[in-house]
Design a protein around this motif. Structure first.
Motif, mmCIF file in Angstrom:
data_model
loop_
_atom_site.group_PDB
_atom_site.id
_atom_site.type_symbol
_atom_site.label_atom_id
_atom_site.label_comp_id
_atom_site.label_asym_id
_atom_site.label_seq_id
_atom_site.Cartn_x
_atom_site.Cartn_y
_atom_site.Cartn_z
ATOM 1 N N ALA A 1 0.821 -1.219 0.000
ATOM 2 C CA ALA A 1 0.000 0.000 0.000
ATOM 3 C C ALA A 1 0.854 1.268 0.000
ATOM 4 C CB ALA A 1 -0.931 -0.011 1.208
ATOM 5 N N GLY A 2 2.180 1.103 0.127
ATOM 6 C CA GLY A 2 3.035 2.274 0.006
ATOM 7 C C GLY A 2 3.779 2.677 1.259
ATOM 8 N N SER B 1 2.607 6.773 7.481
ATOM 9 C CA SER B 1 2.208 8.077 6.934
ATOM 10 C C SER B 1 2.494 8.165 5.437
ATOM 11 C CB SER B 1 2.937 9.201 7.670
ATOM 12 O OG SER B 1 4.332 9.027 7.563
ATOM 13 N N ALA B 2 3.323 7.224 4.933
ATOM 14 C CA ALA B 2 3.625 7.229 3.503
ATOM 15 C C ALA B 2 2.503 6.590 2.671
ATOM 16 C CB ALA B 2 4.951 6.482 3.247
ATOM 17 N N ILE B 3 1.521 6.004 3.347
ATOM 18 C CA ILE B 3 0.425 5.356 2.624
ATOM 19 C C ILE B 3 -0.588 6.422 2.191
ATOM 20 C CG2 ILE B 3 -1.438 3.649 2.795
ATOM 21 C CD1 ILE B 3 0.170 2.301 5.022
ATOM 22 N N ALA B 4 -0.976 6.356 0.938
ATOM 23 C CA ALA B 4 -1.969 7.310 0.449
ATOM 24 C C ALA B 4 -3.285 7.115 1.192
ATOM 25 C CB ALA B 4 -2.179 7.122 -1.053
ATOM 26 N N ALA B 5 -3.950 8.211 1.483
ATOM 27 C CA ALA B 5 -5.162 8.153 2.306
ATOM 28 C C ALA B 5 -6.203 7.203 1.710
ATOM 29 C CB ALA B 5 -5.754 9.557 2.461
ATOM 30 N N GLN B 6 -6.290 7.185 0.372
ATOM 31 C CA GLN B 6 -7.329 6.337 -0.235
ATOM 32 C C GLN B 6 -6.987 4.851 -0.132
ATOM 33 O OE1 GLN B 6 -5.408 8.484 -1.951
ATOM 34 N NE2 GLN B 6 -4.768 7.651 -3.920
ATOM 35 N N ILE C 1 -6.283 -1.627 3.797
ATOM 36 C CA ILE C 1 -5.621 -2.332 4.898
ATOM 37 C C ILE C 1 -6.650 -2.741 5.959
ATOM 38 C CG2 ILE C 1 -4.021 -1.997 6.817
ATOM 39 C CD1 ILE C 1 -2.291 -0.363 4.917
ATOM 40 N N LEU C 2 -7.549 -1.842 6.274
ATOM 41 C CA LEU C 2 -8.580 -2.176 7.268
ATOM 42 C C LEU C 2 -9.456 -3.312 6.765
ATOM 43 C CD1 LEU C 2 -9.584 1.452 8.285
ATOM 44 C CD2 LEU C 2 -8.150 -0.148 9.563
ATOM 45 N N PHE C 3 -9.768 -3.295 5.484
ATOM 46 C CA PHE C 3 -10.556 -4.362 4.877
ATOM 47 C C PHE C 3 -9.832 -5.700 5.040
ATOM 48 C CE2 PHE C 3 -11.868 -6.997 1.317
ATOM 49 C CZ PHE C 3 -13.241 -6.805 1.275
ATOM 50 N N ALA C 4 -8.530 -5.686 4.783
ATOM 51 C CA ALA C 4 -7.744 -6.914 4.895
ATOM 52 C C ALA C 4 -7.731 -7.426 6.331
ATOM 53 C CB ALA C 4 -6.313 -6.669 4.404
#
Lengths: 584, 76
Positions: A267-268, A316-321, A326-329
């Motif tokens: 996810a980044g 914090s490097a993960i894009a907000a969208q 991640i929560l879904f996973a």
């Protein structure tokens, strides 16, 4: 005296996780006339690594899922498979993987027919790009309960809380198994015309972190209940094993062994060391955090060795969208992950997560051909314990279908009399098992397992060299002699005793095969890091180490086998490439 | 780390013991007991299966110290 029952089956499936369940279901659908038995150490509903769910379906190479950029993204992988000096995988993963993954779409549709929701509410698939392969997210929280209901409806016979401890064979083929109920101690001899091993990987070989006590002994990334009993039972019966020298390494949050960190990287999220430096680009300038997982772990180990720890994952490097992904996973696979971040006070997308490298499991497998057949007639393997590509549920489904087809063909060609099942031998083995029960057990499994994991972690872990592995081989042999005195006070401890002995047997093999492989390698699920041979050596080591048991000396015999591209592999690879190119 | 059962909320249905993948939870004398806490994986099966919310798996006990600030925050 514990009673011994005998059950007669056409097919015995050992393991009720994703692969064993798929095998039993596919076989029941193909051949409803067969008596199929499935034996699971826990329960069908919650057995295996997908006990609490699975969050994604790896869709690599499946042409149905490719959209723009597919060819650009994956042609380098195909090129690497064909170019000897760029191959990182030694057990033909590139080609077998391509053929397995090419069937991904059809398998996903099968999963949907079995009742697993694989689409969003609007009927579309949700495609995510992983660290090296595209994935389809599935509603995997109910994966095992749903599949378990299907198996019951299909009429399979089911033995739960039952552990296979020995395989039987006659001169030519496997004839059945001995199993023990881990709660009652009841022993059952299964006479079967074919046996499918689907018992998963072996996990409890190393400590979860370099220095941990018993309180974290089972805090592992993958299920600590998946272990080597069935694998070593196959070895004991004479089957070939492969990949025994390799570990699979991964990252996990400090203090919580769980899967899921790879999802952060996909996810980044960025890896940073103790100085605040994002070091992944230093290890791989092009891919950074998206480099293959084993290389990522090695880069982390190198940072720690250089004194640049602790390591943190910068969310914090993960894009907000991408945060909702991640929560879904988590909700689908790692139900306690939300609890972890809450208890640590971590704000996702703001704070860092401390991470540490883990040696998650052994890659040791029953050597199988394309059709899931082992080297022993009548013995088949599917899923992570087999030689097919270990890519989660998708690999388990493909392996299960191939094993079912192979068993069907084997039984159809088997027009002779039933294999001779020696009841006397089964009774002898059963007696030897009951003798391990002792209320005053002087030596318990945990003592031996702790020492074994000390040795493996020190000499067969993140740093291996010749002197250390020779030392490990001697120490493990001595430990195996002491393990002869292991006893158990109840059936539960007897289950652990069998696990520990099997893990110790596998460790002794690992010490020998890892010593022979005079190179380092960080391929797909192949972690082998030697300080005395730090480079990958494709000129010499693009080959597998095949292990069989020398029955006379009870010693492992090790041979090398080339894993050059086969004609079938080439055809599979070409077909996959054409499909990707056409659909891009 | 290991699963804990709140006996006040537990209705003794035994689902946690029935489905625990590690066989660590057993029915004992009318109660449900985490008999082998040192063998808990923390997978959460017992939490998922419990219908009364009696089972919890506390990964760290009380909340830990605040996490390290991110690099971007530290340099901002």
């Amino acid at each position: 005296m514990i009673a011994l029952r005998t059950e007669h089956l056409d097919v015995l499936v050992v393991g009720g996780g994703a692969a064993g369940s798929a095998t039993a279901l596919y076989l029941a659908e193909r051949r409803p006339d067969l008596v199929i038995g499935i034996v699971e150490k826990s329960t069908l509903r919650r057995g295996g690594c997908t006990a609490t769910g699975i969050d994604h379906w790896v869709a690599a190479f499946s042409h149905k899922f490719f959209c723009g950029g597919g060819a650009r993204r994956f042609l380098p992988f195909f090129r690497a498979a064909l170019t000897r000096n760029r191959r990182t995988d030694v057990f033909e993963l590139s080609t077998v993987g391509a053929s397995v993954a090419r069937e991904s779409y059809e398998e996903l549709m099968q999963l949907e027919r079995w009742g697993i929701d694989v689409r969003l509410d609007d009927g579309r698939f949700r495609v995510v790009w992983g660290a090296g392969a595209p994935a389809i997210w599935i509603a995997g929280k109910d994966f095992k309960p749903t599949i378990a209901r299907r198996i019951r409806a299909a009429g399979c016979r089911i033995w739960q809380r039952t552990q296979v401890v020995r395989l039987f064979r006659d001169a030519n083929r496997v004839t059945g198994a001995l199993a023990m109920n881990v709660r009652t101690g009841e022993l059952t001899a299964f006479a079967a015309r074919a046996v499918v091993i689907a018992s998963g990987s072996s996990t409890r070989l190393w400590h979860p972190a370099p220095a941990t006590g018993d309180e974290r002994a089972f805090d592992l990334v993958y299920s600590p209940y998946n272990n080597a009993e069935a694998l070593m039972a196959a070895y004991g019966a004479g089957a070939e094993l492969v990949a025994t020298e390799f570990a699979c390494a991964t990252l996990a949050p400090v203090g919580y062994g769980c899967a899921g960190i790879s999802g952060f990287l996909s996810a980044g999220a960025q890896l940073v060391n103790g100085t605040g430096e994002p070091f992944a680009r230093r290890a791989d300038a092009r891919l950074g955090e998206r480099m293959p997982r084993q290389q990522t772990v090695q880069a982390c180990v190198n940072e720690l060795r250089a004194g640049r720890g602790p390591l943190r994952l910068e969310t914090s490097a993960i894009a907000a969208q991408d945060l909702p992904k991640i929560l879904f996973a988590w909700d689908n696979e790692v139900p306690l992950m939300r609890q972890y971040v809450e208890q640590r006070g971590i704000r996702l997308g703001v704070d860092d997560i401390d991470v540490e490298p883990h040696l998650a499991l052994s890659m040791a497998k029953v050597a199988t051909d394309y059709h899931a057949r082992s080297s022993l007639p009548g013995l088949f393997a599917a899923g992570d314990v087999s030689g097919t590509l270990p890519i989660a549920v998708m690999g388990a489904m493909v392996g299960g279908r191939r094993a079912a087809a192979a068993v069907d063909g084997y039984l159809a060609a088997d027009t002779g009399p039933l294999a001779a099942f020696r009841h006397g031998e089964a009774a002898d083995v059963a007696r030897s098992v009951t003798l391990l029960l002792d209320d005053d057990a002087p030596l318990l499994w945990r003592d031996i397992e702790r020492e074994m994991r000390d040795i493996n972690t020190r000499y067969l872990g993140f740093s291996r060299d010749a002197a250390g592995m020779q030392c490990a081989a001697v120490l493990l042999d001595e430990l195996a002699e002491r393990a002869e005195h292991l006893r158990a006070r109840n059936p539960h401890e007897l289950m652990r005793l069998h696990e520990t002995r099997a893990l110790l047997g596998l460790s002794r093999i690992m010490a020998r095969t890892a010593l022979l492989r005079t190179e380092s390698r960080f391929g797909h699920g192949q972690f082998h890091s030697r300080t005395d041979y730090p480079e990958m050596d494709n000129e010499r080591w693009l080959q597998e180490l095949i292990v069989t048991r020398d029955a006379d000396r009870d010693e492992p015999q090790i041979q090398t086998r080339s894993c050059a591209l086969t004609l079938r592999g080439l055809v599979d690879l070409a077909l996959s490439a054409v499909r990707v190119i056409v659909s891009s | 780390m290991p699963a804990q059962i709140d006996s006040r909320r537990c209705n003794r249905c035994g689902r946690c013991a029935q489905y625990c993948p590690g066989d660590i939870i057993h029915p004992v004398g009318g109660e449900v007991v985490v008999l082998y806490p040192g063998e808990c994986w923390g997978c959460g099966t017992c939490v998922l299966e419990c219908r009364t919310g009696a089972v919890t798996v506390s990964l760290f006990g009380a909340p830990q110290a605040a996490p390290a600030p991110s690099r971007k925050q530290a340099t901002a």
